[in-house]
Design an enzyme around this catalytic site. Structure first.
Site, PDB file in Angstrom:
ATOM      1  N   ASN A 167      26.515  32.521  40.957  1.00  0.00           N
ATOM      2  CA  ASN A 167      25.711  33.643  40.442  1.00  0.00           C
ATOM      3  C   ASN A 167      24.974  33.292  39.145  1.00  0.00           C
ATOM      4  O   ASN A 167      23.852  33.727  38.949  1.00  0.00           O
ATOM      5  CB  ASN A 167      26.537  34.928  40.317  1.00  0.00           C
ATOM      6  CG  ASN A 167      27.745  34.793  39.433  1.00  0.00           C
ATOM      7  OD1 ASN A 167      28.303  33.714  39.308  1.00  0.00           O
ATOM      8  ND2 ASN A 167      28.157  35.871  38.805  1.00  0.00           N
ATOM      9  N   GLY A 185      34.859  33.030  39.510  1.00  0.00           N
ATOM     10  CA  GLY A 185      34.592  33.342  40.905  1.00  0.00           C
ATOM     11  C   GLY A 185      35.358  34.576  41.330  1.00  0.00           C
ATOM     12  O   GLY A 185      35.591  35.478  40.524  1.00  0.00           O
ATOM     13  N   SER A 186      35.807  34.583  42.581  1.00  0.00           N
ATOM     14  CA  SER A 186      36.426  35.786  43.134  1.00  0.00           C
ATOM     15  C   SER A 186      37.892  35.894  42.718  1.00  0.00           C
ATOM     16  O   SER A 186      38.557  34.892  42.465  1.00  0.00           O
ATOM     17  CB  SER A 186      36.312  35.765  44.656  1.00  0.00           C
ATOM     18  OG  SER A 186      37.015  34.671  45.171  1.00  0.00           O
ATOM     19  N   GLY A 241      40.847  33.052  42.433  1.00  0.00           N
ATOM     20  CA  GLY A 241      41.429  32.905  41.089  1.00  0.00           C
ATOM     21  C   GLY A 241      42.956  32.957  41.152  1.00  0.00           C
ATOM     22  O   GLY A 241      43.640  32.160  40.487  1.00  0.00           O
ATOM     23  N   GLU A 282      37.800  33.649  35.014  1.00  0.00           N
ATOM     24  CA  GLU A 282      36.813  34.728  34.855  1.00  0.00           C
ATOM     25  C   GLU A 282      36.537  35.233  36.258  1.00  0.00           C
ATOM     26  O   GLU A 282      35.927  34.533  37.069  1.00  0.00           O
ATOM     27  CB  GLU A 282      35.511  34.209  34.219  1.00  0.00           C
ATOM     28  CG  GLU A 282      35.648  33.652  32.826  1.00  0.00           C
ATOM     29  CD  GLU A 282      35.992  34.684  31.770  1.00  0.00           C
ATOM     30  OE1 GLU A 282      36.063  35.894  32.085  1.00  0.00           O
ATOM     31  OE2 GLU A 282      36.222  34.276  30.623  1.00  0.00           O
ATOM     32  N   CYS A 305      29.209  39.559  37.306  1.00  0.00           N
ATOM     33  CA  CYS A 305      30.566  40.109  37.153  1.00  0.00           C
ATOM     34  C   CYS A 305      30.601  41.254  36.155  1.00  0.00           C
ATOM     35  O   CYS A 305      31.510  42.068  36.178  1.00  0.00           O
ATOM     36  CB  CYS A 305      31.540  39.007  36.775  1.00  0.00           C
ATOM     37  SG  CYS A 305      30.968  37.967  35.442  1.00  0.00           S
ATOM     38  N   GLU A 318      36.688  33.038  26.948  1.00  0.00           N
ATOM     39  CA  GLU A 318      35.746  31.933  26.778  1.00  0.00           C
ATOM     40  C   GLU A 318      34.775  32.317  25.667  1.00  0.00           C
ATOM     41  O   GLU A 318      34.757  33.448  25.199  1.00  0.00           O
ATOM     42  CB  GLU A 318      34.989  31.684  28.076  1.00  0.00           C
ATOM     43  CG  GLU A 318      35.884  31.160  29.183  1.00  0.00           C
ATOM     44  CD  GLU A 318      35.104  30.725  30.400  1.00  0.00           C
ATOM     45  OE1 GLU A 318      34.764  29.539  30.476  1.00  0.00           O
ATOM     46  OE2 GLU A 318      34.828  31.566  31.259  1.00  0.00           O
TER      47      GLU A 318
HETATM   48  P1  NAD Z   1      34.553  31.996  45.457  1.00  0.00           P
HETATM   49  O1  NAD Z   1      35.567  32.494  44.505  1.00  0.00           O
HETATM   50  O2  NAD Z   1      34.993  31.637  46.843  1.00  0.00           O
HETATM   51  O3  NAD Z   1      33.817  30.689  44.872  1.00  0.00           O
HETATM   52  C1  NAD Z   1      33.658  30.381  43.488  1.00  0.00           C
HETATM   53  C2  NAD Z   1      33.853  28.881  43.279  1.00  0.00           C
HETATM   54  O4  NAD Z   1      35.178  28.513  43.636  1.00  0.00           O
HETATM   55  C3  NAD Z   1      32.947  27.994  44.139  1.00  0.00           C
HETATM   56  O5  NAD Z   1      32.609  26.822  43.394  1.00  0.00           O
HETATM   57  C4  NAD Z   1      33.847  27.612  45.303  1.00  0.00           C
HETATM   58  O6  NAD Z   1      33.485  26.406  45.924  1.00  0.00           O
HETATM   59  C5  NAD Z   1      35.188  27.467  44.601  1.00  0.00           C
HETATM   60  N1  NAD Z   1      36.363  27.647  45.457  1.00  0.00           N
HETATM   61  C6  NAD Z   1      36.480  28.441  46.549  1.00  0.00           C
HETATM   62  N2  NAD Z   1      37.715  28.362  47.065  1.00  0.00           N
HETATM   63  C7  NAD Z   1      38.419  27.499  46.281  1.00  0.00           C
HETATM   64  C8  NAD Z   1      39.759  27.019  46.296  1.00  0.00           C
HETATM   65  N3  NAD Z   1      40.630  27.408  47.222  1.00  0.00           N
HETATM   66  N4  NAD Z   1      40.164  26.139  45.336  1.00  0.00           N
HETATM   67  C9  NAD Z   1      39.284  25.742  44.367  1.00  0.00           C
HETATM   68  N5  NAD Z   1      37.999  26.175  44.330  1.00  0.00           N
HETATM   69  C10 NAD Z   1      37.572  27.046  45.261  1.00  0.00           C
HETATM   70  O7  NAD Z   1      33.399  33.069  45.512  1.00  0.00           O
HETATM   71  P2  NAD Z   1      32.413  33.362  46.747  1.00  0.00           P
HETATM   72  O8  NAD Z   1      33.109  33.381  48.063  1.00  0.00           O
HETATM   73  O9  NAD Z   1      31.273  32.446  46.617  1.00  0.00           O
HETATM   74  O10 NAD Z   1      32.012  34.847  46.390  1.00  0.00           O
HETATM   75  C11 NAD Z   1      32.827  35.885  46.869  1.00  0.00           C
HETATM   76  C12 NAD Z   1      32.928  37.035  45.932  1.00  0.00           C
HETATM   77  O11 NAD Z   1      33.458  36.572  44.687  1.00  0.00           O
HETATM   78  C13 NAD Z   1      31.614  37.685  45.536  1.00  0.00           C
HETATM   79  O12 NAD Z   1      31.186  38.611  46.477  1.00  0.00           O
HETATM   80  C14 NAD Z   1      31.987  38.296  44.212  1.00  0.00           C
HETATM   81  O13 NAD Z   1      32.628  39.522  44.445  1.00  0.00           O
HETATM   82  C15 NAD Z   1      32.973  37.319  43.628  1.00  0.00           C
HETATM   83  N6  NAD Z   1      32.350  36.394  42.649  1.00  0.00           N
HETATM   84  C16 NAD Z   1      32.520  36.665  41.340  1.00  0.00           C
HETATM   85  C17 NAD Z   1      31.944  35.838  40.407  1.00  0.00           C
HETATM   86  C18 NAD Z   1      32.116  36.111  38.942  1.00  0.00           C
HETATM   87  O14 NAD Z   1      31.222  35.791  38.159  1.00  0.00           O
HETATM   88  N7  NAD Z   1      33.219  36.638  38.499  1.00  0.00           N
HETATM   89  C19 NAD Z   1      31.182  34.748  40.788  1.00  0.00           C
HETATM   90  C20 NAD Z   1      31.026  34.477  42.142  1.00  0.00           C
HETATM   91  C21 NAD Z   1      31.619  35.324  43.057  1.00  0.00           C
END
Ligand code: NAD
Length: 461
Positions: free
Chosen positions: A138, A214-215, A219, A236, A270, A440
């Site tokens: 994002n 990320g999600s 996390g 985060e 976020c 952060e």
């Molecule tokens: P995600 O959490 O799957 O991905 C974020 C990052 O984590 C990416 O680089 C991904 O490759 C990596 N990742 C995924 N699974 C992993 C694992 N098991 N171990 C280590 N790294 C891993 O997010 P997404 O599927 O791209 O998005 C899904 C939802 O997450 C969105 O709809 C949103 O609600 C949320 N999101 C939040 C933020 C934020 O800024 N807080 C950012 C992106 C997505």
């Protein structure tokens, strides 16, 4: 997560506004990651041994290189992430500023001298070693830099795993770092799939800290995996932030600011204020002001400087977001979006009767918000805190006492009064509850990438 992208030996990078293929990028295998950790560990030792002023100078050169490539980096961000060109240029500037701010902290990363009997007691901030940064799609550049700038400044090496959909700006940043004189191996980018490269980075015993954005489900998985090695972790995660509008607020200002507080970056933020809580006596007046403002938001080609909102990142994200737009939910306002190729979703404000429905409680991560009425301060606080998240939020009122009572009462890491600002690189950022762990940015950013060491030196003869 269940709907993960299929794993191949490469990533296919699309332009989300047109669906055209921009690039294919090889995906990092666990064996390649192993070699990258070894290179990083070696580079880190030399880096940590450099004089503080030399490390600072090299980071400032990196910042200058980023600045000199603003147009190129911004164009990549527009192309691979669908960001509006104005936002993308700001994001490049943010990376530059983060590097300069972190560089200025190197000579100031002082320990303490603590009074003791029979000697001298001092503390040192020792670097952790190799740090893994897992970035989302994002805000690919700024969020990567939130981790990498202070981590490098504190004497660590950084391995950055960008999101599957947005590796191109990260790869360019690594190229610029090397050209600016940072040692080979100190900052490496490892494009790849989360469930392969991301997991391997988290599990690698040579990586001492993971910074993840990320999600929430991912996390939680990362935290559990880090726990097996007591690896340091900063998370985060998501948000469902309130925008609380009291009857005594400047209603015109609050209504004018509300649309972009959840539509910036097509709502993929976020900190998006996606629960608009309005005091009942001004609810209708607020809606009458905000609806035309939402309908007027210019959605389209992100490379056009007049555009205010671009596409969603992917077909997968579009499907997720539109899954929340069920026909029984009353729509208070809906804007327009292009049709045809690209992942487009119109700005939408929902007015659900049930404050516990999915659209009002789950993070949608698209250009969708809900509006809900409240009666008084206590009711506003109850509604604002009725969430497992706690990342940001806004309070609109002319009553200073109320603003402070609400700011202290809302369980959230980043609040703003009569504005929607959330993130400044020199103030701390992070979430309560399921929005994250740790902080952060801000004055303590470098310290989060160190271990405190206490040393006692005897002066006894
Ligand atoms: P995600 O959490 O799957 O991905 C974020 C990052 O984590 C990416 O680089 C991904 O490759 C990596 N990742 C995924 N699974 C992993 C694992 N098991 N171990 C280590 N790294 C891993 O997010 P997404 O599927 O791209 O998005 C899904 C939802 O997450 C969105 O709809 C949103 O609600 C949320 N999101 C939040 C933020 C934020 O800024 N807080 C950012 C992106 C997505």
């Amino acid at each position: 997560m269940s709907d993960l992208p299929p794993v191949e030996d490469h990533l296919t990078v699309l332009n989300p506004a047109t669906e055209a293929v921009l690039a294919t990028v090889p995906a990092t295998t666990p064996a390649q990651l192993d070699a990258a950790v070894a290179r990083a560990a070696k580079a880190q030792q030399g880096w940590a041994a450099l004089a503080p002023g030399d490390r600072a100078r090299l980071l400032r050169r990196f910042a200058d290189a980023v600045d000199a490539h603003t147009a190129e980096l911004a164009a990549l961000e527009v192309a691979e992430a669908g960001h509006t060109v104005g936002n993308a240029q700001w994001e490049v500037g943010n990376v530059r500023d983060l590097l300069e701010y972190a560089a200025a902290g190197i000579e100031r990363l002082t320990g303490r001298q603590i009074p003791v009997a029979g000697g001298l007691d001092v503390t040192f901030h020792e670097p952790l070693g190799v740090v893994g940064v897992i970035a989302p799609w994002n805000f690919p550049m700024p969020i990567a830099a939130w981790g990498l700038a202070p981590a490098l400044a504190a004497g660590n090496a950084v391995l950055l795993k960008p999101a599957e959909t947005t590796p191109l700006t990260a790869l360019k940043l690594a190229e610029l770092a090397l050209a600016a004189g940072l040692p080979e191996g100190l900052f490496q980018v490892l494009p790849g799939y989360g469930q392969v490269t991301g997991r391997a980075l988290v599990d690698h015993p040579g990586v001492r800290k993971i910074v993840f954005t990320g999600s929430t489900p991912v996390g939680k998985e990362i935290m559990a995996r880090c726990a097996t090695q007591l690896k340091r972790v900063t998370l985060e995660l998501g948000g469902k932030s309130p925008n609380i509008v009291f009857a005594d607020a400047d209603l015109a200002r609050a209504a004018a600011a509300a649309p972009m507080s959840f539509l910036d970056n097509a709502g993929q933020d976020c900190c998006a204020r996606t629960r608009i809580l309005v005091q009942r006596e001004v609810y209708d007046d607020f809606l009458a002001l905000v609806a035309p403002a939402i309908e007027a938001v210019r959605v389209g080609d992100p490379s056009d400087p007049a555009t205010e909102m671009g596409p969603l990142i992917s077909a997968r994200q579009l499907e997720r977001v539109t899954g929340y737009l069920t026909p029984e939910l009353p729509v208070a306002a809906r804007g327009t979006a292009p049709t045809g190729p690209g992942f487009w979703c119109p700005p939408t404000l929902l007015a659900p009767e049930d404050p516990d429905c999915r659209a009002a409680t789950e993070e949608i991560f698209g250009p969708v918000a809900v509006v809900l009425p409240f009666t008084d301060e206590a009711d506003a606080l109850r509604l604002a805190n009725a969430t497992r998240y706690g990342l940001s939020g806004s309070i609109w009122t002319r009553d200073l006492g109320r603003a402070l009572r609400m700011a202290r009462g809302v369980e959230s890491g980043n609040l703003s009064v009569n504005s929607h600002s959330s993130v400044r690189y020199w103030t701390p950022f992070g979430g309560f509850g399921e929005s994250g762990l740790g902080r952060e940015l801000g004055p303590d950013a470098l310290a989060h990438f160190t271990e405190t060491k206490n040393v006692f030196i005897s002066t006894e003869e």
